[in-house]
Design a protein around this motif. Structure first.
Motif, short mmCIF file in Angstrom:
data_model
loop_
_atom_site.label_atom_id
_atom_site.label_comp_id
_atom_site.label_asym_id
_atom_site.label_seq_id
_atom_site.Cartn_x
_atom_site.Cartn_y
_atom_site.Cartn_z
N ILE A 46 57.05 25.52 41.31
CA ILE A 46 56.00 25.65 42.33
C ILE A 46 55.57 27.10 42.46
O ILE A 46 54.37 27.40 42.61
CB ILE A 46 56.51 25.10 43.67
CG1 ILE A 46 56.79 23.60 43.57
CG2 ILE A 46 55.50 25.39 44.79
CD1 ILE A 46 57.49 23.02 44.78
N ALA A 47 56.53 28.03 42.38
CA ALA A 47 56.21 29.45 42.54
C ALA A 47 55.17 29.91 41.52
O ALA A 47 54.34 30.79 41.82
CB ALA A 47 57.47 30.29 42.42
N ARG A 48 55.18 29.33 40.35
CA ARG A 48 54.21 29.71 39.32
C ARG A 48 52.80 29.22 39.66
O ARG A 48 51.84 29.57 38.95
CB ARG A 48 54.65 29.18 37.96
CG ARG A 48 55.93 29.82 37.44
CD ARG A 48 56.18 29.51 35.98
NE ARG A 48 56.54 28.13 35.75
CZ ARG A 48 57.78 27.65 35.78
NH1 ARG A 48 58.81 28.47 36.06
NH2 ARG A 48 58.04 26.38 35.53
N ARG A 49 52.67 28.45 40.73
CA ARG A 49 51.38 27.86 41.09
C ARG A 49 50.88 28.28 42.48
O ARG A 49 49.87 27.74 42.95
CB ARG A 49 51.49 26.33 41.00
CG ARG A 49 51.62 25.88 39.55
CD ARG A 49 52.32 24.54 39.40
NE ARG A 49 52.35 24.16 37.99
CZ ARG A 49 53.27 24.58 37.11
NH1 ARG A 49 54.22 25.42 37.50
NH2 ARG A 49 53.23 24.20 35.85
N VAL A 50 51.58 29.17 43.14
CA VAL A 50 51.18 29.54 44.50
C VAL A 50 50.87 31.03 44.62
O VAL A 50 50.90 31.57 45.73
CB VAL A 50 52.25 29.13 45.54
CG1 VAL A 50 52.44 27.63 45.54
CG2 VAL A 50 53.57 29.85 45.29
N ARG A 71 58.14 35.79 46.06
CA ARG A 71 57.94 36.79 45.01
C ARG A 71 56.49 36.84 44.54
O ARG A 71 56.05 37.86 43.99
CB ARG A 71 58.85 36.48 43.82
CG ARG A 71 60.34 36.58 44.12
CD ARG A 71 61.14 36.04 42.96
NE ARG A 71 62.57 35.89 43.31
CZ ARG A 71 63.44 35.17 42.61
NH1 ARG A 71 63.03 34.54 41.50
NH2 ARG A 71 64.69 35.08 43.01
N VAL A 72 55.75 35.74 44.72
CA VAL A 72 54.38 35.68 44.19
C VAL A 72 53.35 35.31 45.24
O VAL A 72 52.17 35.65 45.10
CB VAL A 72 54.29 34.68 43.02
CG1 VAL A 72 55.12 35.15 41.84
CG2 VAL A 72 54.73 33.29 43.45
N ALA A 73 53.74 34.60 46.30
CA ALA A 73 52.78 34.16 47.31
C ALA A 73 52.32 35.34 48.17
O ALA A 73 53.00 36.37 48.26
CB ALA A 73 53.40 33.08 48.19
N CYS A 114 49.18 26.11 51.67
CA CYS A 114 50.13 25.47 50.76
C CYS A 114 51.37 25.08 51.56
O CYS A 114 51.94 25.91 52.28
CB CYS A 114 50.50 26.42 49.63
SG CYS A 114 51.62 25.69 48.42
N VAL A 115 51.79 23.83 51.42
CA VAL A 115 52.95 23.30 52.13
C VAL A 115 53.98 22.83 51.11
O VAL A 115 53.66 22.06 50.20
CB VAL A 115 52.56 22.14 53.06
CG1 VAL A 115 53.79 21.58 53.76
CG2 VAL A 115 51.52 22.59 54.08
N VAL A 116 55.22 23.29 51.27
CA VAL A 116 56.33 22.89 50.41
C VAL A 116 57.34 22.14 51.28
O VAL A 116 57.76 22.64 52.32
CB VAL A 116 56.97 24.12 49.74
CG1 VAL A 116 58.19 23.71 48.91
CG2 VAL A 116 55.94 24.86 48.88
N PHE A 117 57.73 20.96 50.81
CA PHE A 117 58.62 20.09 51.60
C PHE A 117 59.51 19.34 50.61
O PHE A 117 59.17 18.27 50.14
CB PHE A 117 57.78 19.13 52.44
CG PHE A 117 58.56 18.32 53.45
CD1 PHE A 117 59.29 18.93 54.44
CD2 PHE A 117 58.54 16.92 53.40
CE1 PHE A 117 59.99 18.18 55.39
CE2 PHE A 117 59.23 16.18 54.33
CZ PHE A 117 59.95 16.80 55.33
N LEU A 118 60.64 19.95 50.27
CA LEU A 118 61.45 19.44 49.17
C LEU A 118 62.74 18.78 49.66
O LEU A 118 63.43 19.29 50.54
CB LEU A 118 61.80 20.59 48.22
CG LEU A 118 60.62 21.37 47.63
CD1 LEU A 118 61.12 22.38 46.59
CD2 LEU A 118 59.57 20.45 47.04
#
Length: 255
Positions: A46-50, A71-73, A114-118
């Motif tokens: 996911i980090a590679r896409r946010v 690190r990227v957002a 962007c919402v992350v819910f894992l």
């Protein structure tokens, strides 16, 4: 297993270590490394896409995933209701652009796209209400990432569900897709699979009866003491296609 093996090791000064409870996974516990890497690889994907996005990581637990996203957002807020997890994350992950708030999923508000819910939807009583909430938080043009275990590989063969006492509902791929499609117009469903040495290990069990072999030779403890901590995120792969044998399911969603 002795209780101290369930406690995080080598935490930074002033950061209280967390205990494994079975409800969340943790880094810095060698015996938990398989599950930690299995979760971490999805955060890294996911980090590679946010990049450049404003992200909320709901039910962030220990906070390691929020730190990866950070690190990227442009900015990441990790949200968790558990007081011990929140305090640990707040003290441990202090990178620029990452913050933590203690709150309930139903109450948290913020400006994000962007919402992350894992690995949490299986814990909730009303998944449709939660999905509606995630869509509202992301807003038009926003992205939502939701993952859950695949009951077809989590539960014993032929069983309807696993024995995890914290899971309210466990999903087959088609059930999870149906839940997502009720609330999002764009649904991409991926599966997490074993790769590299984990794939070889899986084949050895399925085709060569490796479980019986190492038990008969008395090698079980020694083998897994070395094998488990050596697992990395490269030993998992995310892909589409047939998902019946997937370990976990990851939905990439847009309203």
């Amino acid at each position: 297993m002795a209780p101290e093996l369930y406690l995080q090791r080598d935490q930074p000064p002033g950061v209280p270590p967390l205990h494994l409870t079975g409800e969340r996974t943790l880094p810095d516990v060698p015996e938990e490394n398989y599950w930690f890497r299995r979760h971490l690889v999805v955060y890294e994907w996911i980090a590679r896409r946010v990049q450049g996005r404003r992200v909320v990581d709901l039910a962030c637990g220990e906070g390691y995933g929020s730190a990866v996203l950070g690190r990227v957002a442009a900015a990441v807020v990790g949200v968790d209701a558990n007081p011990e997890a929140h305090e640990h994350a707040r003290l441990k992950y202090t990178g620029e652009g990452v913050s933590f708030e203690r709150d309930m999923i139903e109450r948290w508000t913020g400006a994000v796209d962007c919402v992350v819910f894992l690995q949490t939807i299986e814990h909730v009583q009303d998944p449709d209400a939660v999905m509606r909430r995630l869509a509202d938080l992301a807003g038009p043009g926003g992205a939502v990432y939701v993952s859950t275990p695949n009951v077809l590989t989590l539960a014993p063969r032929g069983a309807d569900r696993s024995g995890n006492p914290w899971h309210v509902r466990e999903y087959r791929p088609e059930e999870f897709r149906a839940l997502c499609e009720r609330h999002f117009s764009e649904v991409e469903l991926l599966g997490l699979f074993h790769a590299r040495k984990l794939r070889l290990h899986q084949l050895a069990i399925e085709r060569l009866g490796w479980d019986a072999v190492h038990a008969r030779l008395g090698l079980t403890r020694a083998f897994y003491q070395r094998f488990g901590p050596a697992i990395s995120t490269r030993d998992f792969a995310l892909r589409g296609g047939s998902l019946d044998r997937a370990l976990d399911l990851l939905a990439v969603l847009r309203a």
